[in-house]
Motif scaffolding. Sequence first.
Motif, PDB file in Angstrom:
ATOM      1  N   PRO A 223       0.810  -1.219   0.000  1.00 22.64           N
ATOM      2  CA  PRO A 223       0.000   0.000   0.000  1.00 22.64           C
ATOM      3  C   PRO A 223       0.847   1.275   0.000  1.00 22.64           C
ATOM      4  N   TYR A 283       2.370   8.899   5.231  1.00 24.78           N
ATOM      5  CA  TYR A 283       1.227   8.150   5.746  1.00 24.78           C
ATOM      6  C   TYR A 283       0.695   8.849   6.989  1.00 24.78           C
ATOM      7  N   GLU A 298      -2.364  -1.435  10.520  1.00 20.82           N
ATOM      8  CA  GLU A 298      -2.771  -0.272   9.728  1.00 20.82           C
ATOM      9  C   GLU A 298      -2.542  -0.518   8.240  1.00 20.82           C
ATOM     10  N   MET A 302      -5.127  -0.409   5.042  1.00 24.49           N
ATOM     11  CA  MET A 302      -4.869   0.361   3.823  1.00 24.49           C
ATOM     12  C   MET A 302      -4.987  -0.528   2.589  1.00 24.49           C
TER      13      MET A 302
END
Length: 318
Positions: A223, A283, A298, A302
């Motif tokens: 990501p 980010y 996390e 994403m």
Amino acid sequence: MPDNEKPADSFIIVDHINPYLIPGPDIYVTPRATPFYRVPAMRLGSMPVDDGNLLLTPDEKIELVKKNPPAEKWIRPCMGSREFIRRIERYCLWLEGCPPDEFRKMPLVYERVKNVREFRLKSKKAATRKSADTPTLFQERRQPKTNYLLVPSVSSELRRYIPIGYMDANTIVTNLAFTVPDADLFLFGMLTSSVHMAWVRLVAGRLTSRIRYSNTICYNCFPFPLFYREERKEIIKSTAQKILDARKNYPNASYADLYDEISMPSDLRKAHAENDLAVLSLYGRLKPDMPEMIMQVELLYMYDALLEHFGEKDEDDL
């Protein structure tokens, strides 16, 4: 555990464990043929399928050139993950474009290629037997025409970062490593960051305990941040260059030396730390003091959002 004993401090009680053995969502990363983003493709290097006849040690190269001097121009540096990381010298016969009259004037080369043909003809695989018609060539050829980034397919789990680096097009990469042609400093900085490594340690396969990198999982599914200001990209190019500059201070050191957690030079460690902060700044949800496990959770969210945004369909133009 007896009722009167408490868990050790190293244990954390959680309500749920996902397929990656972390307390995160039940999101499973599936392979993609192409990346989510417009970044250069990452591909495996070239596969010789030669029973060792097209590959040469330094001594074999010297002996071959001594007896067949015309062979020198058809010998190229060659490496997979191990040679790249440990600075092991290796060569190969790369006979693309070699005229048949010149080829037949190199009897030792001719004998090696003859062995390749015989080896392939004995294969149970139809594709390998068919490649016996072109025994002078690696069976699968994916050598970049331009300079490229080499990403090892296997690296020690003890290293904080997988060593990756730029190579010139003259160096042949085997199928034991990946290549990314025309990779800019921004991409290098992203791939050698703590964020990418957190992702890799989560989703990569394992060879015993070593990290087994995959382009379809580790790279294509990574990501990358969707939105960021252009000046931040320039900052990452700058921090990525500092990593390359720090490496140059140790011209005789292998990547195994440079990326050992004990022997890693302080200037290289500092350069990586600066690059990590620059990448994290892209980010909004990732913070410098965040434990890696929380960062991995996390990143899974994403990834799931990217699937929802782009859809499950694997399009070349995503």
